[in-house]
Design a protein around this motif. Structure first.
Motif, PDB file in Angstrom:
ATOM      1  N   ALA A   1       0.838  -1.200   0.000  1.00  0.00           N
ATOM      2  CA  ALA A   1       0.000   0.000   0.000  1.00  0.00           C
ATOM      3  C   ALA A   1       0.875   1.253   0.000  1.00  0.00           C
ATOM      4  O   ALA A   1       0.646   2.186  -0.786  1.00  0.00           O
ATOM      5  CB  ALA A   1      -0.931  -0.015   1.208  1.00  0.00           C
ATOM      6  N   VAL A   2       1.908   1.258   0.826  1.00  0.00           N
ATOM      7  CA  VAL A   2       2.794   2.427   0.891  1.00  0.00           C
ATOM      8  C   VAL A   2       3.486   2.622  -0.464  1.00  0.00           C
ATOM      9  O   VAL A   2       3.574   3.742  -0.989  1.00  0.00           O
ATOM     10  CB  VAL A   2       3.855   2.244   2.019  1.00  0.00           C
ATOM     11  CG1 VAL A   2       4.884   3.352   1.962  1.00  0.00           C
ATOM     12  CG2 VAL A   2       3.181   2.208   3.377  1.00  0.00           C
ATOM     13  N   PHE A   3       3.951   1.521  -1.040  1.00  0.00           N
ATOM     14  CA  PHE A   3       4.644   1.613  -2.324  1.00  0.00           C
ATOM     15  C   PHE A   3       3.720   2.206  -3.397  1.00  0.00           C
ATOM     16  O   PHE A   3       4.104   3.130  -4.121  1.00  0.00           O
ATOM     17  CB  PHE A   3       5.152   0.231  -2.754  1.00  0.00           C
ATOM     18  CG  PHE A   3       5.857   0.260  -4.081  1.00  0.00           C
ATOM     19  CD1 PHE A   3       7.169   0.706  -4.172  1.00  0.00           C
ATOM     20  CD2 PHE A   3       5.213  -0.132  -5.255  1.00  0.00           C
ATOM     21  CE1 PHE A   3       7.828   0.766  -5.397  1.00  0.00           C
ATOM     22  CE2 PHE A   3       5.858  -0.072  -6.483  1.00  0.00           C
ATOM     23  CZ  PHE A   3       7.167   0.380  -6.551  1.00  0.00           C
ATOM     24  N   PHE A   4       2.496   1.717  -3.472  1.00  0.00           N
ATOM     25  CA  PHE A   4       1.619   2.238  -4.523  1.00  0.00           C
ATOM     26  C   PHE A   4       1.125   3.659  -4.235  1.00  0.00           C
ATOM     27  O   PHE A   4       0.814   4.395  -5.158  1.00  0.00           O
ATOM     28  CB  PHE A   4       0.486   1.251  -4.853  1.00  0.00           C
ATOM     29  CG  PHE A   4       0.999   0.117  -5.706  1.00  0.00           C
ATOM     30  CD1 PHE A   4       1.390   0.345  -7.024  1.00  0.00           C
ATOM     31  CD2 PHE A   4       1.175  -1.159  -5.196  1.00  0.00           C
ATOM     32  CE1 PHE A   4       1.913  -0.677  -7.819  1.00  0.00           C
ATOM     33  CE2 PHE A   4       1.702  -2.192  -5.979  1.00  0.00           C
ATOM     34  CZ  PHE A   4       2.066  -1.942  -7.295  1.00  0.00           C
ATOM     35  N   ILE A   5       1.104   4.051  -2.960  1.00  0.00           N
ATOM     36  CA  ILE A   5       0.789   5.459  -2.676  1.00  0.00           C
ATOM     37  C   ILE A   5       1.896   6.329  -3.268  1.00  0.00           C
ATOM     38  O   ILE A   5       1.656   7.329  -3.936  1.00  0.00           O
ATOM     39  CB  ILE A   5       0.676   5.726  -1.148  1.00  0.00           C
ATOM     40  CG1 ILE A   5      -0.577   5.072  -0.581  1.00  0.00           C
ATOM     41  CG2 ILE A   5       0.644   7.236  -0.868  1.00  0.00           C
ATOM     42  CD1 ILE A   5      -0.701   5.174   0.932  1.00  0.00           C
ATOM     43  N   LEU A   6       3.143   5.889  -3.060  1.00  0.00           N
ATOM     44  CA  LEU A   6       4.206   6.752  -3.561  1.00  0.00           C
ATOM     45  C   LEU A   6       4.282   6.749  -5.086  1.00  0.00           C
ATOM     46  O   LEU A   6       4.550   7.773  -5.706  1.00  0.00           O
ATOM     47  CB  LEU A   6       5.543   6.492  -2.856  1.00  0.00           C
ATOM     48  CG  LEU A   6       6.474   5.352  -3.134  1.00  0.00           C
ATOM     49  CD1 LEU A   6       7.435   5.706  -4.243  1.00  0.00           C
ATOM     50  CD2 LEU A   6       7.276   5.088  -1.874  1.00  0.00           C
ATOM     51  N   VAL A   7       3.989   5.613  -5.699  1.00  0.00           N
ATOM     52  CA  VAL A   7       3.967   5.586  -7.167  1.00  0.00           C
ATOM     53  C   VAL A   7       2.838   6.494  -7.676  1.00  0.00           C
ATOM     54  O   VAL A   7       2.995   7.227  -8.657  1.00  0.00           O
ATOM     55  CB  VAL A   7       3.770   4.145  -7.709  1.00  0.00           C
ATOM     56  CG1 VAL A   7       3.745   4.132  -9.227  1.00  0.00           C
ATOM     57  CG2 VAL A   7       4.873   3.229  -7.208  1.00  0.00           C
ATOM     58  N   PHE A   8       1.714   6.459  -6.962  1.00  0.00           N
ATOM     59  CA  PHE A   8       0.571   7.280  -7.350  1.00  0.00           C
ATOM     60  C   PHE A   8       0.926   8.771  -7.266  1.00  0.00           C
ATOM     61  O   PHE A   8       0.659   9.540  -8.179  1.00  0.00           O
ATOM     62  CB  PHE A   8      -0.619   6.945  -6.429  1.00  0.00           C
ATOM     63  CG  PHE A   8      -1.886   7.658  -6.793  1.00  0.00           C
ATOM     64  CD1 PHE A   8      -2.676   7.198  -7.832  1.00  0.00           C
ATOM     65  CD2 PHE A   8      -2.298   8.786  -6.098  1.00  0.00           C
ATOM     66  CE1 PHE A   8      -3.857   7.854  -8.175  1.00  0.00           C
ATOM     67  CE2 PHE A   8      -3.470   9.451  -6.430  1.00  0.00           C
ATOM     68  CZ  PHE A   8      -4.249   8.974  -7.469  1.00  0.00           C
TER      69      PHE A   8
END
Ligand code: PFF
Length: 451
Positions: A305-312
């Protein structure tokens, strides 16, 4: 005219918004995979040298032209020389091609973000999740329209209230999240071997191909030759030290790329038991491999979740910069309101994005010179139009209006420490390198060589 324009409230606002443009999928997905493929440390070293020479010269040129002209990319070149008005149109055409398909990818990221926020990392880790999703008709379209609408709303809010405010929050957040999960990932058992693989120079990869791959990556990563740096430069306060600002954006962009590599390469390396071919999976690395890795990790769903927040965040701030360039051009070119320009762009971009999205499903049988819609737009903009625009910018500055245009603008707000480097790059080395990239990327696009 420049007095009436809105701009960034401070130099920091410029640095964060410009870094927001530069930091995107290029850093988080493409850089790690290229670094892993081209001999780790050797690629890093070449990339670093190119950043402080080639990247620096082109970025400072574009930002200076923008601030000097006080207009968006559309009119900036014509401001200095009537005959070069067309270069402004060319630079504005590129983001027009990129924006729709960038939102398609933004839509995919939105889907992964939602899936991981729901704690469904296991579902995302299945082999068919990615291809199953992008091949659908309505779901990817809804995700892309959501991503595009969010970008449009932020741009409609204005340079200070929208673009700057969002970047000022998202960029520091991105750095904190990235450092946090990098530390977590490289302290996993066995990860150090992957770190060594990522950082150790491999001399056999010191070849012209590595050099050109690094150069092409740098171009895309720094959002060069798309009119973006010109437009953002026009929002940079007159008093702000231009060279210092550009240097900080470079450090930000390269730092994020480096950290993304440090996070992704060792993590995938451990998961694949040191099988380097796993790292060369291209687009699927982020969407197919990483969810599997997260699924197998302790605290994997939180990390995902953290990774995809940052990619987003990274994708959103990049998309904002593309749309801002288009909207600034449209408001100045047609003398219309920002909101009207945003609505026009949203409608046009949505119409153009739909074929790129459908190209993975119901329209997958349609190809343009052998490419799917999305790949065609990507090839046309990145492999052809961007090198052509960058080459013309170099010629324009070096031989038409003369480098003094840039030098005077930089010196109006501070010292130009790397002036001699800038001169050598803009007059000789950059044009030669750009022609090399153009040939290389056309050959790559046509499948004559593989990167
Ligand atoms: N520079 C961004 C990256 O490295 O991902 C990508 C990008 C930004 C591409 C803006 C295109 C663009 F207009």
């Amino acid at each position: 005219m420049s007095n009436e324009r809105s701009g960034f409230s401070s130099r920091l606002g410029f640095v964060l918004a410009t870094a927001g443009s530069a930091v995107g999928l290029g850093n988080l997905w493409r850089f790690p995979y290229l670094a892993a493929k081209y001999g780790g440390g050797s690629f890093l070293l070449i990339y670093l040298i190119l950043t402080v020479t080639f990247g620096f010269a082109l970025m400072i040129t574009e930002v200076s032209i923008g601030r000097g002209a006080g207009t968006s990319a559309l009119h900036a070149f014509g401001h200095f020389h009537k005959k070069f008005k067309f270069l402004g149109y060319l630079c504005s055409l590129i983001p027009f091609i990129i924006f729709p398909y960038y939102c398609v990818i933004g839509g995919w990221i939105t889907k992964y973000l939602l899936t991981s926020l729901q704690g469904n990392t296991h579902a995302a880790a299945s082999d068919t999740f990615f291809t199953g999703f992008i091949g659908k008709t309505s779901e990817p379209m809804i995700c892309l329209l959501f991503f595009m609408l969010l970008t449009t709303i932020i741009v409609a809010l204005g340079v200070k209230e929208g673009v700057e405010r969002v970047s000022t929050f998202m960029m520091p957040a991105l750095i904190i999240l990235l450092i946090g999960i990098s530390v977590f990932c490289i302290t996993r058992p066995g990860a150090m071997a992957g770190v060594a693989y990522y950082l150790k120079p491999d001399i056999k990869h010191l070849s012209p191909t590595t050099f050109l791959a690094a150069l092409g990556q740098l171009f895309f990563s720094m959002s060069l030759a798309m009119g973006i740096m010109v437009t953002y430069g026009s929002y940079l306060p007159k008093k702000a030290d231009l060279e210092k600002s550009v240097t900080q954006v470079e450090i930000f962009d390269t730092g994020v790329a480096f950290l993304a590599g440090l996070l992704i390469v060792p993590t995938v390396f451990v998961f694949s038991n040191g099988d380097a071919s796993m790292l060369a999976k291209g687009p699927s690395l982020m969407f197919v491999m990483l969810p599997k890795v997260f699924d197998s990790m302790a605290f994997g769903s939180i990390i995902a979740a953290v990774f995809f927040i940052l990619v987003f965040f990274a994708a959103l701030t990049s998309a904002i910069s593309i749309l801002e360039t288009l909207v600034a051009g449209l408001t100045e070119g047609l003398h219309i309101k920002r909101t009207t320009a945003c609505i026009i762009m949203f409608v046009l971009a949505a119409l153009l994005a739909i074929p790129s999205s459908f190209g993975f499903g119901i329209w997958s049988h349609i190809t343009i010179i052998g490419f799917s819609f999305l790949d065609f737009f990507d090839f046309l903009s990145n492999s052809i139009l961007m090198p052509v625009a960058a080459f013309l910018i170099c010629i324009f500055v070096a031989y038409v209006v003369k480098p003094d245009v840039v030098i005077n603008e930089v010196e109006s707000s501070g010292k130009f420490k790397r002036k001699s480097l800038f001169l050598v790059m803009i007059k000789y080395l950059a044009p030669i390198c750009i022609i090399a990239i153009l040939i290389f990327s056309i050959m790559e696009g046509m499948g004559m060589i593989t990167v």
